[in-house]
Write a protein that holds these residues in place. Structure first.
Motif, PDB file in Angstrom:
ATOM      1  N   MET A   1       0.851  -1.189   0.000  1.00 11.85           N
ATOM      2  CA  MET A   1       0.000   0.000   0.000  1.00 11.85           C
ATOM      3  C   MET A   1       0.884   1.235   0.000  1.00 11.85           C
ATOM      4  N   ALA A   2       0.445   2.298  -0.743  1.00 11.65           N
ATOM      5  CA  ALA A   2       1.340   3.438  -0.883  1.00 11.65           C
ATOM      6  C   ALA A   2       0.588   4.680  -1.318  1.00 11.65           C
ATOM      7  N   THR A   3       1.132   5.832  -0.907  1.00 12.91           N
ATOM      8  CA  THR A   3       0.740   7.099  -1.502  1.00 12.91           C
ATOM      9  C   THR A   3       1.786   7.450  -2.553  1.00 12.91           C
ATOM     10  N   ILE A   4       1.376   8.161  -3.574  1.00 14.20           N
ATOM     11  CA  ILE A   4       2.289   8.586  -4.639  1.00 14.20           C
ATOM     12  C   ILE A   4       2.113  10.087  -4.809  1.00 14.20           C
ATOM     13  N   ARG A   5       3.236  10.821  -4.803  1.00 10.95           N
ATOM     14  CA  ARG A   5       3.156  12.276  -4.913  1.00 10.95           C
ATOM     15  C   ARG A   5       4.116  12.804  -5.969  1.00 10.95           C
ATOM     16  N   PHE A   6       3.624  13.732  -6.773  1.00 11.73           N
ATOM     17  CA  PHE A   6       4.437  14.470  -7.745  1.00 11.73           C
ATOM     18  C   PHE A   6       4.534  15.916  -7.268  1.00 11.73           C
ATOM     19  N   ASP A   7       5.755  16.422  -7.174  1.00  9.76           N
ATOM     20  CA  ASP A   7       5.973  17.820  -6.810  1.00  9.76           C
ATOM     21  C   ASP A   7       6.641  18.555  -7.970  1.00  9.76           C
ATOM     22  N   ASN A   8       5.843  19.349  -8.702  1.00 10.08           N
ATOM     23  CA  ASN A   8       6.359  20.203  -9.792  1.00 10.08           C
ATOM     24  C   ASN A   8       7.231  19.426 -10.774  1.00 10.08           C
TER      25      ASN A   8
END
Length: 354
Positions: free
Chosen positions: A1-8
């Protein structure tokens, strides 16, 4: 299980920007859909998550851990490619169990997991066959099974059921949604099929030229699009886009549709009307009415194409109404169901009931 984040995050291929300063976060155990036309950046975002591409700028995080420069094998993310990428010399069963064999999972555990996922995707009877002896739809289900048999932190799927026939595609997307809930894993899904996107996604991102134009639940985007582009992406038949025409009265569609000036927000130059919200009245001989150009009965509903001057509109009506070709009909729409847009194409807030 995971969160995925893109920053700019930005990704270029030569002079072409494939992903343009994108920032978003996918929640743990979320079915997240990337939706847009071809070359909008959907598949590139998947490759960036997987680690097959490295961004030119920005950062990618999985469960809060920066992975921008972590190689693909170390990210533990499973991918179903659009071209399937099955090993042609292996049977379907060997293709499915391959990720587990590589990870040196115990043979008994491999057999149980392969049997379980094969049953869910209806391919148990195909496991002894080579990919060359399978249909396109069967190969696609084998590729999906190969991803599901693993225990990754997230699943990525690039238009995985596009080769299936309509009925099997409908069954498979229901199964994918159910399996994702049962597995409790994050799933990032790319599709160009709006019905597919709206039916499976918890949330979806609307992309254009590598940029995200709106992120929300499918129903929220359908009911409250951020701009003309997003409004036009969802809906079948497509939304009617009309220019507001000022005169002695305020109208649209070459005078066939009367508008209430008190309900039009300041700065609005155009309106959008979903076909299901466009009401077609009784036949009339009055001027400035729309002419019935085509009638398409589709069983439970009927699509009516209407013509007013050089403008064509489409209405979606329940059942099979008795409407004659070339007849003149009146048009109406509840102002609360209209969308209003400014010159830049941005959606404007609707005025409250007066």
């Amino acid at each position: 299980m995971a969160t995925i984040r893109f920053d700019n995050v930005t990704k270029r291929y030569g002079d072409k920007i494939a992903v343009d300063d994108v920032s978003f976060e996918i929640g743990d155990n979320e079915f997240f859909c990337l939706f847009g036309p071809p070359l909008s950046g959907k598949s590139t975002i998947l490759k960036l998550i997987l680690g097959l591409e490295t961004p030119d700028r920005g950062e990618i995080l999985i469960d809060g851990r920066p992975v921008t420069h972590v190689p693909a094998p170390a990210r533990n993310v499973a991918m179903v490619f659009q071209n399937l990428a099955l090993f042609p010399h292996m049977t379907a069963g060997d293709n499915v169990r391959f990720p587990l064999v590589e990870r040196k999972v115990a043979p008994d555990a491999i057999a149980r997991r392969v049997a379980s996922v094969a049953e869910k995707l209806h391919i148990s009877h195909l496991l002894h066959k080579l990919p060359a002896h399978l249909s396109g739809g069967e190969r696609q289900r084998v590729a999906i099974a190969r991803a599901l048999v693993r225990d990754p932190v997230a699943y990525l799927m690039d238009d995985p059921i596009s080769a299936l026939d309509a009925r099997l595609r409908e069954e498979t997307r229901v199964e994918l949604k159910r399996i994702q809930r049962e597995l409790g894993h994050t799933l990032v899904y790319v599709t160009h099929d709006q019905e597919e996107a709206m039916s499976v996604a918890d949330r979806m991102a609307m992309l254009e030229h590598g940029a995200i134009r709106q992120i929300d639940t499918p129903q929220a985007i359908y009911d409250n699009p951020a701009n003309r582009y997003v409004a036009g992406l969802l809906g079948s038949p497509q939304i009617n886009m009309l220019t507001i025409e000022a005169g002695p009265t305020v109208t649209a569609a070459a005078g066939a549709l009367q508008l209430d000036p008190a309900r039009i927000p300041d700065g609005a130059v155009g309106i959008g009307i979903r076909p299901e919200d466009l009401k077609v009245g009784a036949e009339s001989g009055a001027a400035n009415q729309a002419r019935v150009f085509e009638v398409e009965p589709l069983g439970g509903h009927t699509v009516i194409t209407l013509e007013s001057g050089s403008i064509r509109l489409r209405a979606l009506m329940r059942g099979q109404p008795q409407i004659r070709l070339d007849s003149l009909v009146g048009l109406a729409c509840d102002p609360a169901r209209m969308f209003y847009f400014d010159r830049a194409g941005r959606a404007l807030p609707k005025l409250q009931n007066l």
